[in-house]
Motif scaffolding. Sequence first.
Motif, PDB file in Angstrom:
ATOM      1  N   ARG A 792       0.820  -1.205   0.000  1.00 38.82           N
ATOM      2  CA  ARG A 792       0.000   0.000   0.000  1.00 38.82           C
ATOM      3  C   ARG A 792       0.867   1.273   0.000  1.00 38.82           C
ATOM      4  O   ARG A 792       0.865   2.024   0.983  1.00 38.82           O
ATOM      5  CB  ARG A 792      -0.925   0.039   1.214  1.00 38.82           C
ATOM      6  N   PRO A 793       1.681   1.471  -1.023  1.00 39.90           N
ATOM      7  CA  PRO A 793       2.489   2.706  -1.074  1.00 39.90           C
ATOM      8  C   PRO A 793       1.570   3.923  -1.216  1.00 39.90           C
ATOM      9  O   PRO A 793       0.546   3.860  -1.869  1.00 39.90           O
ATOM     10  CB  PRO A 793       3.356   2.512  -2.313  1.00 39.90           C
ATOM     11  N   GLN A 794       1.956   4.989  -0.587  1.00 43.12           N
ATOM     12  CA  GLN A 794       1.125   6.179  -0.686  1.00 43.12           C
ATOM     13  C   GLN A 794       1.586   7.067  -1.838  1.00 43.12           C
ATOM     14  O   GLN A 794       2.737   7.036  -2.248  1.00 43.12           O
ATOM     15  CB  GLN A 794       1.110   6.953   0.633  1.00 43.12           C
ATOM     16  N   ARG A 795       0.651   7.868  -2.304  1.00 37.52           N
ATOM     17  CA  ARG A 795       0.901   8.779  -3.419  1.00 37.52           C
ATOM     18  C   ARG A 795       0.787  10.211  -2.900  1.00 37.52           C
ATOM     19  O   ARG A 795      -0.244  10.597  -2.344  1.00 37.52           O
ATOM     20  CB  ARG A 795      -0.118   8.571  -4.530  1.00 37.52           C
ATOM     21  N   PHE A 821      -4.368  11.128  -5.529  1.00 35.36           N
ATOM     22  CA  PHE A 821      -3.308  11.221  -4.526  1.00 35.36           C
ATOM     23  C   PHE A 821      -3.883  11.037  -3.125  1.00 35.36           C
ATOM     24  O   PHE A 821      -5.000  11.467  -2.813  1.00 35.36           O
ATOM     25  CB  PHE A 821      -2.591  12.574  -4.617  1.00 35.36           C
ATOM     26  N   ASP A 822      -3.074  10.400  -2.247  1.00 31.23           N
ATOM     27  CA  ASP A 822      -3.466  10.262  -0.850  1.00 31.23           C
ATOM     28  C   ASP A 822      -3.236  11.565  -0.096  1.00 31.23           C
ATOM     29  O   ASP A 822      -4.017  11.935   0.780  1.00 31.23           O
ATOM     30  CB  ASP A 822      -2.651   9.149  -0.187  1.00 31.23           C
ATOM     31  N   GLN A 846     -10.000  24.419  -2.601  1.00 31.12           N
ATOM     32  CA  GLN A 846     -11.466  24.329  -2.669  1.00 31.12           C
ATOM     33  C   GLN A 846     -11.904  23.147  -3.526  1.00 31.12           C
ATOM     34  O   GLN A 846     -12.787  22.376  -3.152  1.00 31.12           O
ATOM     35  CB  GLN A 846     -12.028  25.637  -3.239  1.00 31.12           C
ATOM     36  N   GLY A 847     -11.270  23.007  -4.695  1.00 33.17           N
ATOM     37  CA  GLY A 847     -11.604  21.890  -5.563  1.00 33.17           C
ATOM     38  C   GLY A 847     -11.254  20.552  -4.949  1.00 33.17           C
ATOM     39  O   GLY A 847     -12.028  19.585  -5.029  1.00 33.17           O
ATOM     40  N   ALA A 848     -10.082  20.477  -4.282  1.00 33.95           N
ATOM     41  CA  ALA A 848      -9.661  19.214  -3.658  1.00 33.95           C
ATOM     42  C   ALA A 848     -10.616  18.815  -2.536  1.00 33.95           C
ATOM     43  O   ALA A 848     -10.959  17.634  -2.376  1.00 33.95           O
ATOM     44  CB  ALA A 848      -8.236  19.353  -3.134  1.00 33.95           C
ATOM     45  N   LYS A 849     -11.071  19.792  -1.754  1.00 38.95           N
ATOM     46  CA  LYS A 849     -11.986  19.482  -0.660  1.00 38.95           C
ATOM     47  C   LYS A 849     -13.354  19.061  -1.183  1.00 38.95           C
ATOM     48  O   LYS A 849     -14.014  18.207  -0.570  1.00 38.95           O
ATOM     49  CB  LYS A 849     -12.106  20.687   0.264  1.00 38.95           C
ATOM     50  N   LYS A 859      -6.653  12.132   1.449  1.00 39.71           N
ATOM     51  CA  LYS A 859      -6.908  12.091   2.888  1.00 39.71           C
ATOM     52  C   LYS A 859      -6.399  13.343   3.599  1.00 39.71           C
ATOM     53  O   LYS A 859      -6.900  13.733   4.627  1.00 39.71           O
ATOM     54  CB  LYS A 859      -6.222  10.858   3.494  1.00 39.71           C
ATOM     55  N   GLN A 860      -5.378  13.972   3.015  1.00 42.34           N
ATOM     56  CA  GLN A 860      -4.760  15.121   3.675  1.00 42.34           C
ATOM     57  C   GLN A 860      -4.427  16.182   2.643  1.00 42.34           C
ATOM     58  O   GLN A 860      -3.873  15.880   1.585  1.00 42.34           O
ATOM     59  CB  GLN A 860      -3.502  14.695   4.434  1.00 42.34           C
ATOM     60  N   ILE A 861      -4.766  17.426   2.950  1.00 42.28           N
ATOM     61  CA  ILE A 861      -4.507  18.555   2.053  1.00 42.28           C
ATOM     62  C   ILE A 861      -3.784  19.629   2.853  1.00 42.28           C
ATOM     63  O   ILE A 861      -4.275  20.078   3.898  1.00 42.28           O
ATOM     64  CB  ILE A 861      -5.818  19.132   1.469  1.00 42.28           C
ATOM     65  N   GLU A 862      -2.616  20.019   2.392  1.00 43.12           N
ATOM     66  CA  GLU A 862      -1.837  21.052   3.060  1.00 43.12           C
ATOM     67  C   GLU A 862      -1.492  22.148   2.061  1.00 43.12           C
ATOM     68  O   GLU A 862      -1.427  21.916   0.846  1.00 43.12           O
ATOM     69  CB  GLU A 862      -0.536  20.472   3.642  1.00 43.12           C
TER      70      GLU A 862
END
Length: 914
Positions: A792-795, A821-822, A846-849, A859-862
């Motif tokens: 389960r490699p993350q992207r 993307f994770d 905004q688009g990612a959320k 799962k995470q946006i920074e």
Amino acid sequence: MTGSTAEQGFVPGNGEPDITIRESRVYRGPNFWSYEQSVHLVVDIGRLEQRPTDTLPGFTETLVDLLPGLKDHQCSRGRDGGFVERLVEGTWAGHVVEHVALELQRTAGHEITRGKTRSTGEDGVYNVIYGYLDDTVGTLSGRLAVRLINHLIPDNDLADEFDFSAEHDDFLRTCQRVAFGPSTQAILDEAIARDIPWQRLNSGSLVQLGYGVNQQRIRATMTSLTSSLAVDIASDKELTNRLLAAAGLPVPASEVVRRADDAVRIARRIGYPVVVKPLDGNHGRGVAINLQDEAAVRAAFDEAYDQSRRGYVLVESYIAGKDYRVLVIGGQMTAIAERVPAHVIGDGVKSVAALVEATNADPRRGVGHEKVLTRIEVTDAAIELVREQGYEMSDVPPRGEMVKLALTGNMSTGGISIDRTFEAHPDNIDIAEEAARVVGLDIAGIDFLCPDITQPVRETGGAICEVNAAPGFRMHTHPTIGDPQYVAKPVVDLMFPPGSNARIPIVAVTGTNGKTTCSRMIGHIFKSMGRKVGMTSTDGVVIDDRLVIRSDASGPRSARMVLQNPRVDFAVFEVARGGILREGLGYPRNDVAVVLNVAPDHLGLRGIDTVEQLAQVKQVIVEAVPKSGSAVLNADDPLVAGMRRACSGEVVWFSTEPDNRMISDHCRRGGKAVILERSDLGELIVLVHGRRRMPLAYTHLVPATFGGKAMFNVQNAMAAAAAAYCAGAHLGDIRGGLRSFTPSYYSAPGRMNLTEVRGVKVIVDYCHNAPAMVALGAFVDRFFEDSASWERPQRIGVIATAGDRRDQDMIDLGLEAAKHFDRIIVREDERLRGRAPGETAGLIVQGAKEAQAQGGRVKQIEVVLDEIEATKVAVEWANPGDLVLVCVDRARAVWDELQTVAKRAQAGSADADD
């Protein structure tokens, strides 16, 4: 279109111009509006939007009186007078600007009829497009047209004075100043007739004919083949005489002096009459002939000395006779002209001064070289010469009496020419040809003085008085009396012998995404074949695999730089939307046009608001394909497929979709296509030409495709293969080129560059829009297809876009990235392009959320606005085996940072081992 001012809601002027130019562009080559080079004005006609020309009292009559040539304009009616009919019936001021600009150019001798006027969609604002021959003349004609029309509006009194006659004269003088001389223009006309491309290299007469390795240059009548040593010899008249005399050719006795006393001494020794002239002069300046005594020699010496660049003066024996110029090109006599000094013929009524004025009124006469004849200038020397003939300027000479105003027959001093090409004695022709060979000039003007060119000069006492480098052609192409001689033809034959090629192959590549990679693939194929490839891209200008300019070089100026390089024998141009809209292509045609795709990007800029309009912009390179050329089009993109109707040459398709009926029908008729065939061994790129099917490579063996996972690079490879085949590459070269092209940072910086940092796979790419993210996301999904289910490699994605995109484009980028993307880190470019800090990133977030709320993968946006810091954070988040994809703006800085981190990790690992 009739009605009173009140009915039209028309408000009288207040001293402000009705028409203003909002924007002015010069297109140097095919463009969005025209197949040919054009000037584009965006004009605001203001209150005149409510008042067409039929409501402007006296406007049409005054305009036609000032520019009567408008009566010949056909406009949309297809007959002379059509435009005047439109004026009478009522048309808008923007349309009038177009026709007045064209007519002003015609008054300057530039016959141009191409033009169009279209609304911008904004009330009262129009796109005015018209052709030009010289960009300076074209631009000035548009400005003068606007000023003229503004001042003809009957009820608007502008504050500044406007004298159209004076302004028009200034315009014509500028046109004359920037125009080529008659000799240069004659050579260019011949080159254009042979379809030889040309570029002006300076504001003077330095011109390049042909492209790249096949180019030649001219400056007036000196060419790339002209020996500089021969020019030096011809400039030294004393040395020329000695060389000619040593070859047994008839020349006058002569000697060089630097003082007036020495000039008198030599004149006595040679014997009067003599000629005094500057040793290194030209155009007959400072030349005095038939000097009979010491006083005349002293007076002539001072003038010759002033005209001499090095202070040397030549004294030679005077040869009586007529003045002939023999033009020798490539060792062969091409034309002969008898030159008659500036003079007037008495009519028994007018004075000498009045006769000069009447002679200068000849429309063929102008200032300098602007026309076929030069106006006679009444100088002190001319007045003295008239006096020596027994007249003052106010005297009336008898009918038929010839009064000279110059001693030499140069056309630059007002002389005339009589064609004698087919009258010369063969011996005289041989002497002239031998003189050109002795001096070593490829193009020479041999000045003969002899009683009669039809008789051998060895018997009649004539001689060669001068050999000229860069001789003028005007006396031969536009003789005052006799038939014109087409002397430019042998000049062009010298530079481009029959059967030689003046062009180099040009491949143009455009599309929303993939342009640079495809261009580099094509360049790599031909570089592997030993060609000297010149390439432009967003990375810069590359000449023979060497980056010579680092910048965004996907525009027309960079293309012209490549075509000027004398090493290049094959050109590959990445053509961006911005360059086409800004200046056009910058060259008239391309042999192969490649269109990869058209997707929403850069919309809302420069009047391009829809993807259909964007397709029309990119279609320009297809329109620039000649009948002998090819357009390589993506059959899977409907907008690209529709461009086939705009292609004059053959269409070559490429497609990744199986069983494409359009392609199969096309190939059944003998057409060409590159397709993808699926088999147990993998996906195979196949070139189809009629019934022939030629395998090129399995996609997993093409390094740029990452084992066939990067489908966008599969498409790029297919397009590159098709373009290379159309440009003459052999199948083996195409196969070898595709298999040896790697997407490393050093061969294609910022294009899917893979590196490894602490066991983390990091890919650097310029992805900056939603369509590119769709393709990149599909690659990311396929990247881990071979991984075991437990791994389960993350992207991790670092994403951004340019600040001049639409808000929705930014939101769409975030939406698409969140599907693949994770973790997402949103950064911003160094140049914000009008946005506030954090504004662009906020829209992407905004688009990612929104996608996250809809169940997207992320799962995470920074948000880390700095590009380098965002890259560092992404690598720190990753574990060995993970994938980090960095969408970059400054590829070099990011790559350097990644290598630094990798080296530190290696060094730390080595220390731990110790």
